[in-house]
Design an enzyme around this catalytic site. Sequence first.
Site, PDB file in Angstrom:
ATOM      1  CG  HIS A 171      -4.757  -0.575   3.287  1.00  9.56           C
ATOM      2  ND1 HIS A 171      -5.143  -0.052   4.499  1.00  9.56           N
ATOM      3  CD2 HIS A 171      -3.454  -0.195   3.103  1.00  9.56           C
ATOM      4  CE1 HIS A 171      -4.132   0.631   5.022  1.00  9.56           C
ATOM      5  NE2 HIS A 171      -3.089   0.549   4.190  1.00  9.56           N
ATOM      6  CD  GLU A 172      -1.094  -1.550   0.451  1.00  6.37           C
ATOM      7  OE1 GLU A 172      -0.517  -0.516   0.048  1.00  6.37           O
ATOM      8  OE2 GLU A 172      -1.102  -1.878   1.652  1.00  6.37           O
ATOM      9  CG  HIS A 175      -1.761   3.718   0.406  1.00  2.00           C
ATOM     10  ND1 HIS A 175      -1.871   4.782   1.281  1.00  2.00           N
ATOM     11  CD2 HIS A 175      -1.674   2.609   1.188  1.00  2.00           C
ATOM     12  CE1 HIS A 175      -1.863   4.326   2.528  1.00  2.00           C
ATOM     13  NE2 HIS A 175      -1.744   3.019   2.495  1.00  2.00           N
ATOM     14  CD  GLU A 260      -0.968   2.992   6.370  1.00  2.00           C
ATOM     15  OE1 GLU A 260      -1.599   1.938   6.174  1.00  2.00           O
ATOM     16  OE2 GLU A 260      -0.252   3.525   5.496  1.00  2.00           O
TER      17      GLU A 260
END
Length: 636
Positions: A171-172, A175, A260
């Site tokens: 997930h990170e 980003h 998100e």
Amino acid sequence: MNFFEHQDQARRQTRTLVILFILAVIAIVIAVNAAMAFVWLWTKGVRMDGPYGYPRGFFATNTLVTLALIGGGTAIELFNLRDGGDAVAKMAGGRLVAPASTVLLERRLLNVVEEMAIASGIACPKVYVLDREDAINAFAAGYNPNEAVVAVTRGTLQRLTRDELQGVIGHEFSHILNGDMRLNMRLIGVLFGIQMIAGFGQHLMDFARYFVPARSRNRDDKGPSAALVVFVTGAALFAIGYIGVFFGRLIKSAVSRQREFLADASAVQFTRNPDGIGGALRKIGGLSREMELGSRITHPNAEQLSHLFLGAVKPSLVAGLFATHPPIEERLRRVYGRKVELLDAPVQEETPQQEPMLPDIPFAATGFVPAPSASAFGNSAGELTDLAPQLDSAVRDPHAARAVVYALLLAQEAGRDAQMAVLNADAGQGALVAYLADTIAAMPKSARLPLLDLAMPALRQLPQPARDAVLAMAARLIAADNRVTLSEFVLQTVLQRRLDAHAGRAVPVRYADMASLRQEVAVLLSLVAHLAAKCNGEPASAAYARGAAAASMGGDPIDVSLLGFERVRSALTAANQLAPLAKPMLIRALVATAIAGTRDMPVDTADLLRAICAAIDVPVPAIVAATYMQHDWAGA
């Protein structure tokens, strides 16, 4: 939508951010002028409905002071964040995890981060742990992939399984790879600026309470006391400051929520495992049954950084207009396609399984690479077989990692005597470097740039003067035999982009498309074309023609004798200032130049393209990353 489209979307969202920021500033200026007008009339004892003349420049002064506070606050905060992700991690109370850490939970975290970094072809980020946070949360921060950091809470380490931790890190990494970080960094500075009025009002109230004599009056001894005037002025400004809070939360909710959803989907794509990020979100929801919020952050800067985190940091930011994150239930529904139960998140009491000191690339670690059947670092079982223990230790120690860099430059026999003389005269590391160089020489060429990626967190722990010394020594080693090879240029390009004093700084966009950089594009296409001619046994003109067609250009390749690596570096510097949607066209043109009717890419070509991607701050394309997956380290 790919990396470059997300980069362009981030730029467009930046424009939205600017508009909301301007509206917030206008609202604050109007409110401050109205409040100051009220205070002026009140101190003079004048009826509110009667005429009264204000001093010359009264409203202009109020406006200028307000703008100075907002602009100064933004500038100061952005200056404080000049170190990028490291500054943000420290703001959140993070502790840097040493690359050589032997704490099992930290070792597992480092391995997962390294897996993702190597598979996606970016420098391995530094890793921080928020030791005082028991909830499950994480964030990534930085201005570009070269200097990103990843931070997780202590609760994330202790409450998640390895698969769930991998989902969070995936997930990170979304980003990092989708360009969210730079927008988020700017947002921190902007929000600090528009909330400066509230801070100034608080200071005025404290000043009136503790430093202004309670009975002091103005010169004609009429009207309220000076202490009361200062206190009321401060209270008015403090109340007005909540306009900044209002707009700050509105901006964060506008920017953060959809990103998100994207990052959750990317985590599933990277790991091929919905139970990774899905399990972490289910545990956040389950942990909320025990504490007020399963992703809560208690640090005083939590509100300011709330848009960076995996989950909402305060209960007040969970739902409604100002929610910084989508509801957990909705995120889970999108991950699984159905409603799922929440999970308990107990602290792991049992001793976790021993982690290997080097990571094995996950079976599908990145959306940019086809899922391989074997590890890039091992055999078909994903076990490490040929990375020597001395290299394993060296890449994790800041000082020994320097010897790894020098050893990568000594891996070839040609010119080694001259290079050894430079090393022995300057650093006295000759014996260690030669030993590591022999070890590296026994490994396949496809292992060398990933090895450098592994060493990056340790190298970035060095103070800047020591980093500069590494770059200077690398330049001296390259120049020792009076020639520059392509492999040396590749290593130096990657090192320069990742260790230079300006490596972590934001790069402005100056060129809208490749048409503005035709000469620089021709230089890069020509370099790749000459290498393709050597590797593929075809004329350089044929390789150049493929790339030129993809770039909507014509002409012939620049003669290799006229290129020169300084000219190439200048072209890369300019290319890094291309708009986000222009960079994929350049990369596609370079890939078209490199390959002719086959998807097999030689390692030398892949290394060059990987260095170009590092120089212009983009992830490597799938066909380049696949080259490293196809060359098994176990075959060395």
